[in-house]
Scaffold this motif. Structure first.
Motif, PDB file in Angstrom:
ATOM      1  N   GLU A 191      -0.635   9.257  11.703  1.00 57.86           N
ATOM      2  CA  GLU A 191      -0.874   7.983  11.045  1.00 57.86           C
ATOM      3  C   GLU A 191      -0.279   8.004   9.644  1.00 57.86           C
ATOM      4  OE1 GLU A 191      -4.983   6.251  12.899  1.00 57.86           O
ATOM      5  OE2 GLU A 191      -5.188   7.570  11.159  1.00 57.86           O
ATOM      6  N   GLN A 204      -0.489   5.259   5.994  1.00 57.27           N
ATOM      7  CA  GLN A 204      -1.055   4.040   5.428  1.00 57.27           C
ATOM      8  C   GLN A 204      -0.006   2.936   5.416  1.00 57.27           C
ATOM      9  OE1 GLN A 204      -2.441   6.008   1.854  1.00 57.27           O
ATOM     10  NE2 GLN A 204      -4.569   5.772   2.504  1.00 57.27           N
ATOM     11  N   THR A 205      -0.446   1.712   5.668  1.00 57.99           N
ATOM     12  CA  THR A 205       0.490   0.595   5.835  1.00 57.99           C
ATOM     13  C   THR A 205       1.235   0.239   4.554  1.00 57.99           C
ATOM     14  OG1 THR A 205      -1.325  -0.984   5.487  1.00 57.99           O
ATOM     15  CG2 THR A 205      -0.769  -0.418   7.780  1.00 57.99           C
ATOM     16  N   ASP A 206       0.742   0.666   3.411  1.00 57.44           N
ATOM     17  CA  ASP A 206       1.434   0.369   2.148  1.00 57.44           C
ATOM     18  C   ASP A 206       2.245   1.561   1.630  1.00 57.44           C
ATOM     19  OD1 ASP A 206      -0.652   2.028   1.379  1.00 57.44           O
ATOM     20  OD2 ASP A 206      -1.382   0.714  -0.226  1.00 57.44           O
ATOM     21  N   LEU A 263      -6.714   9.522   7.273  1.00 60.35           N
ATOM     22  CA  LEU A 263      -6.337   8.676   6.138  1.00 60.35           C
ATOM     23  C   LEU A 263      -7.281   7.477   6.024  1.00 60.35           C
ATOM     24  CD1 LEU A 263      -2.448   8.552   6.499  1.00 60.35           C
ATOM     25  CD2 LEU A 263      -3.737   9.615   4.636  1.00 60.35           C
ATOM     26  N   PRO A 264      -7.718   7.158   4.820  1.00 60.52           N
ATOM     27  CA  PRO A 264      -8.543   5.963   4.633  1.00 60.52           C
ATOM     28  C   PRO A 264      -7.678   4.699   4.603  1.00 60.52           C
ATOM     29  CG  PRO A 264      -8.168   7.021   2.529  1.00 60.52           C
ATOM     30  CD  PRO A 264      -7.525   7.898   3.579  1.00 60.52           C
ATOM     31  N   GLY A 265      -8.314   3.563   4.748  1.00 63.13           N
ATOM     32  CA  GLY A 265      -7.623   2.282   4.622  1.00 63.13           C
ATOM     33  C   GLY A 265      -6.862   1.904   5.875  1.00 63.13           C
ATOM     34  N   ASP A 266      -6.008   0.901   5.726  1.00 60.64           N
ATOM     35  CA  ASP A 266      -5.215   0.397   6.848  1.00 60.64           C
ATOM     36  C   ASP A 266      -4.095   1.375   7.170  1.00 60.64           C
ATOM     37  OD1 ASP A 266      -6.742  -1.916   7.004  1.00 60.64           O
ATOM     38  OD2 ASP A 266      -5.425  -3.019   5.626  1.00 60.64           O
ATOM     39  N   THR A 267      -3.976   1.720   8.448  1.00 59.81           N
ATOM     40  CA  THR A 267      -2.954   2.657   8.893  1.00 59.81           C
ATOM     41  C   THR A 267      -2.278   2.140  10.156  1.00 59.81           C
ATOM     42  OG1 THR A 267      -4.501   3.908  10.275  1.00 59.81           O
ATOM     43  CG2 THR A 267      -4.224   4.666   7.995  1.00 59.81           C
TER      44      THR A 267
END
Length: 177
Positions: free
Chosen positions: A107, A109-111, A88-92
């Motif tokens: 994982e 994503q945090t959002d 997954l890309p981005g913040d995880t």
């Protein structure tokens, strides 16, 4: 229309000694070659969740994505992808867990979700429950609550659904072996 478990079971393929000796793998891929089977499976879940209060559907990499994408579309809910580490890309955030024959890390994503969100977690199969328990942990760490875990197949002899229930998570499966 009532769910036809015997028809779906007739489509699922059993592969003995895969991925290792002593394991009988329940292969759902024939469901995707049989429009009636795919409709039967997706309608079974849609009927269960159409009036529920879920706000999101989280799906486990990768076979779970196929059915859950249909459910998210039909139920008009956001789809959360729970993937293997590094996909997954981005913040995880990540969660490691044990499998019946190894270990892995998931994982999200945090959002993906947050406080007040009621998440249905979907996977194709419940075996030992490790993957789904890890996914539940990820949703909860983001502030969401797990409304239920759903799968096409439950293998109750491996105790995964019992482990989930013992941790306070409701479980629903269309069929069991």
């Amino acid at each position: 229309m009532a769910f036809d478990a015997s028809y779906v079971k007739s489509v699922i393929r059993a592969l003995p000694d895969w991925p290792e000796p002593g394991v009988t793998f329940r292969d759902i891929t024939p469901i995707f070659k049989d429009p009636k089977a795919l409709r039967t499976v997706t309608d079974g879940f849609i009927e269960r969740y159409v009036t529920s209060d879920i706000t999101h559907i989280a799906s486990i990499d990768a076979r779970g994505f196929l059915v859950s994408a249909i459910l998210a579309h039909q139920l008009n809910k956001p789809l959360i992808l729970v993937r293997k580490k590094g996909k997954l890309p981005g913040d995880t955030i990540s969660q490691s867990y044990d499998l019946e024959y190894g270990s892995a890390t998931l994982e999200v994503q945090t959002d993906a979700c947050g406080p007040g969100d009621k998440v249905l977690i979907f996977d194709d199969l419940i075996a030992t429950g490790g993957t789904l328990i890890a996914a539940c942990s990820l949703v909860q760490r983001l502030g969401g609550s797990v409304s239920e875990v759903a799968s096409i197949i439950d293998l109750p002899g491996l105790q995964g659904s019992q482990r989930l229930q013992d941790s306070g998570v409701s479980v629903f499966s269309l069929i069991a072996y």
